[in-house]
Design an enzyme around this catalytic site. Structure first.
Site, PDB file in Angstrom:
ATOM      1  CB  SER A 280      -6.223  -3.316   3.680  1.00  0.00           C
ATOM      2  OG  SER A 280      -6.133  -2.286   3.040  1.00  0.00           O
TER       3      SER A 280
ATOM      4  N   GLY B 182       4.461   8.666   2.083  1.00  0.00           N
ATOM      5  CA  GLY B 182       4.994   8.409   3.251  1.00  0.00           C
ATOM      6  C   GLY B 182       5.805   6.964   3.068  1.00  0.00           C
TER       7      GLY B 182
ATOM      8  CD  GLU C  93       6.233   2.931   3.310  1.00  0.00           C
ATOM      9  OE1 GLU C  93       5.902   2.780   4.399  1.00  0.00           O
ATOM     10  OE2 GLU C  93       7.745   2.987   2.921  1.00  0.00           O
TER      11      GLU C  93
ATOM     12  CE  LYS D  87      -6.009  -0.571  11.278  1.00  0.00           C
ATOM     13  NZ  LYS D  87      -5.919   0.029   9.878  1.00  0.00           N
TER      14      LYS D  87
ATOM     15  CG  ASP E  42       6.955   5.660   7.714  1.00  0.00           C
ATOM     16  OD1 ASP E  42       6.215   5.936   6.743  1.00  0.00           O
ATOM     17  OD2 ASP E  42       6.613   4.826   8.441  1.00  0.00           O
TER      18      ASP E  42
ATOM     19  CB  SER F 122     -10.166   9.693  12.763  1.00  0.00           C
ATOM     20  OG  SER F 122      -9.054   9.736  11.847  1.00  0.00           O
TER      21      SER F 122
HETATM   22  C1  PLP Z   1      -4.953   0.049   9.062  1.00  0.00           C
HETATM   23  C2  PLP Z   1      -5.412  -0.202   7.758  1.00  0.00           C
HETATM   24  C3  PLP Z   1      -4.136  -0.098   6.914  1.00  0.00           C
HETATM   25  C4  PLP Z   1      -2.640  -0.267   7.481  1.00  0.00           C
HETATM   26  O1  PLP Z   1      -2.459  -1.299   8.320  1.00  0.00           O
HETATM   27  P1  PLP Z   1      -1.210  -1.389   9.435  1.00  0.00           P
HETATM   28  O2  PLP Z   1      -1.468  -2.561  10.391  1.00  0.00           O
HETATM   29  O3  PLP Z   1      -1.283   0.184  10.138  1.00  0.00           O
HETATM   30  O4  PLP Z   1      -0.147  -1.373   8.614  1.00  0.00           O
HETATM   31  C5  PLP Z   1      -4.286  -0.680   5.658  1.00  0.00           C
HETATM   32  N1  PLP Z   1      -5.469  -0.448   4.843  1.00  0.00           N
HETATM   33  C6  PLP Z   1      -6.619  -0.247   5.773  1.00  0.00           C
HETATM   34  C7  PLP Z   1      -7.823  -0.161   4.858  1.00  0.00           C
HETATM   35  C8  PLP Z   1      -6.565   0.231   6.950  1.00  0.00           C
HETATM   36  O5  PLP Z   1      -7.598   0.285   7.844  1.00  0.00           O
END
Ligand code: PLP
Length: 327
Positions: free
Chosen positions: A309, A209, A205, A54, A211, A79
């Site tokens: 991620s 969820g 996903e 992020k 969606d 959060s």
């Molecule tokens: C935010 C996040 C996601 C999802 O990312 P999006 O851009 O909302 O699809 C996946 N894994 C982690 C660890 C995240 O912080």
């Protein structure tokens, strides 16, 4: 701002943020390769600054604010990983930042956000509306509101992770990407379609969820209640106005993983690869292993990328999840 981002925006983002974010390593596992019959490359964004991808989108979006906007500061409500990323990006760029967090947010997350120098405003998640609080701050103080996924500059920043992956691995046949609101997936699609047009990209996903999958099937953005899942980074209620068109155009498919599969993947990461991965970060591996069981021919012999991620999980929580395994 309302324009759809393209790969050239990802390239520009990479130049803009490159000196401040880690070029995270590629990891491989002989166990995963032998269980899938594939050659698998993991992009380890759990080792990124602030513990998830992020920071890429946050830093790109904040870097593109003009001088007046920077002076007024930014506001974010979250959060989780977005809050920490915005707080760190604001600290790097010396921009004042307010993060709106629920009163019952984990103390560690609150402390981490404050430690980066952010002011934290808390709200009661059952009686107060964080979007209204954020919007009021933005209105009263002229602060820019940076959303977690539905923003062209955020999408372009998130695309830099898979850009690096493909630059380091060469062409891949498939890539698995965790999916919440779709900032990471849409950015990944921009990079993949530019660098490896034949590569099939799968969004993953949490099963509770789905969606995104339903949105892809119906062609319009499906809204759901906050899903009950251990994957807190992907507990989103809908895809975005900016992310969905890119996903709809370029994604191969959207698949799901159950919480039990996420825990198995988390255990494999810890035991075999010696890394800490949060539940949302386990989505890609869980989907790959699930596919390998159901349809071995789909993955055998392929070169496959998996985006890890993030790695922000409370250790007590991780211990609990691992202890809950039945085998
Ligand atoms: C935010 C996040 C996601 C999802 O990312 P999006 O851009 O909302 O699809 C996946 N894994 C982690 C660890 C995240 O912080």
């Amino acid at each position: 701002m309302t324009e759809s981002p393209t790969y050239s925006d990802v390239v520009a983002a990479a130049e803009r943020i490159g000196s401040e974010v880690h070029r995270t390593p590629l990891l491989t596992s002989r166990l995963v390769d032998s269980e899938t019959g594939a050659r698998v490359f993991f992009k380890a964004e759990n080792l990124q600054r602030a513990g998830s991808f992020k920071i890429r989108g946050a830093l790109n979006a904040l870097s593109l604010l003009d001088a007046d906007q920077r002076a007024a500061g930014v506001v974010a409500y979250s959060s989780g990983n977005h809050a920490q990323a915005i707080a760190l990006a604001a600290a790097i760029l010396k921009i004042p930042v307010v993060v709106v967090m629920p009163t019952d947010a984990p103390a560690t997350k609150l402390a981490a956000t404050q430690a980066y120098g952010a002011s934290v405003i808390t709200y009661d998640r059952y009686t107060e509306d964080r979007e209204r609080i954020g919007a009021e701050l933005a209105e009263d103080k002229g602060m820019a509101l940076i959303p977690p996924y539905d923003h062209p500059h955020v999408i372009a920043g998130q695309g830099t992770a898979v850009k690096e992956l493909l630059e380091d691995t060469g062409p891949l046949d498939m890539v698995f990407v965790p999916l919440g609101g779709g900032g990471l997936l849409s950015g990944s699609l921009l990079s993949t379609k530019a660098l490896a047009p034949d590569c099939a990209v799968y969004g993953v996903e949490p099963e509770a969820g789905d969606d995104g999958r339903r949105s892809l099937r119906t062609g319009t953005i499906v809204h759901i209640d906050t899903p009950v899942t251990i994957a807190d980074g992907t507990q989103t209620q809908h895809l975005g106005e900016h992310t969905f068109p890119i996903i709809k155009r370029d994604v191969e498919d959207i698949v799901t993983a159950a919480d039990t599969e996420l825990v198995e993947a988390m255990a494999l990461f810890a035991a075999r690869m010696k890394i800490v991965v949060e539940p949302s970060g386990c989505l890609g591996l869980a989907a790959l292993l699930g596919t390998a069981v159901r349809d071995p021919g789909a993955v055998a012999g392929r070169r496959i990328g998996v985006v890890i991620s993030g790695g922000n999980v409370d250790l007590g929580r991780m211990a609990q999840l691992l202890a809950s395994r039945s085998r």
